[in-house]
Design a protein around this motif. Structure first.
Motif, mmCIF file in Angstrom:
data_model
loop_
_atom_site.group_PDB
_atom_site.id
_atom_site.type_symbol
_atom_site.label_atom_id
_atom_site.label_comp_id
_atom_site.label_asym_id
_atom_site.label_seq_id
_atom_site.Cartn_x
_atom_site.Cartn_y
_atom_site.Cartn_z
ATOM 1 N N ARG A 42 14.112 22.516 -40.724
ATOM 2 C CA ARG A 42 14.301 22.685 -42.456
ATOM 3 C C ARG A 42 13.657 21.150 -43.074
ATOM 4 O O ARG A 42 13.018 20.134 -42.450
ATOM 5 N N LYS A 46 16.642 21.970 -47.221
ATOM 6 C CA LYS A 46 18.213 21.969 -46.187
ATOM 7 C C LYS A 46 18.252 23.326 -45.229
ATOM 8 O O LYS A 46 19.311 23.739 -45.624
ATOM 9 N N GLY A 47 16.912 24.131 -44.930
ATOM 10 C CA GLY A 47 17.785 25.522 -44.479
ATOM 11 C C GLY A 47 18.365 26.318 -45.647
ATOM 12 O O GLY A 47 19.095 27.733 -45.397
ATOM 13 N N GLY A 59 20.839 30.564 -42.714
ATOM 14 C CA GLY A 59 21.396 29.802 -42.386
ATOM 15 C C GLY A 59 20.624 28.234 -42.086
ATOM 16 O O GLY A 59 19.511 27.944 -42.588
ATOM 17 N N CYS A 60 20.302 26.924 -41.322
ATOM 18 C CA CYS A 60 19.990 25.970 -41.931
ATOM 19 C C CYS A 60 18.890 25.661 -40.826
ATOM 20 O O CYS A 60 18.032 24.806 -41.338
#
Length: 119
Positions: A42, A46-47, A59-60
């Protein structure tokens, strides 16, 4: 040839769907030795969920492609230019390029070292 100072290790993190275009650009610039890995990670986003090939990725960690290229000093700019030309879409998540000094390289088959081992 100076040991190490003449070699760089270029790492590119790009969108997976841009790989073919980046490889095409590298070939046009006569850069053929590339290692490719599928990775997750990421960045600034930030995902945050993104759409990739009409499939929403949540998701991250997001799917990315990592290119690793060892080059002699004269090929650093053409390598970077090829990655940028092939990977840039203008959207968040296009990727990053890292350039590191490469202190030593050895070709296992012949025992050649440094610039000669890279090719």
């Amino acid at each position: 040839m100076k040991k190490g100072g003449d070699m760089k290790y270029v790492i590119g993190i790009i969108q997976p769907d841009r790989l073919d275009e980046v490889l095409k650009r590298l070939t046009e610039k006569e850069i053929h030795l590339v290692t490719v890995s599928n990775v997750v990670g990421r960045g600034r986003q930030k995902g945050i969920a993104e759409v990739y090939r009409s499939h929403k990725e949540q998701g991250c960690l997001l799917k990315k492609t990592k290119l690793e290229i060892a080059v002699n000093e004269a090929y650093v700019k053409p390598t970077v230019d090829a990655i940028i030309e092939g990977a840039r879409t203008g959207n968040i998540g296009d990727g990053k390029i890292f350039i590191l000094d490469l202190p030593e390289c050895i070709r296992i088959r012949t025992g050649e070292r440094d610039g000669e081992a890279i090719g």
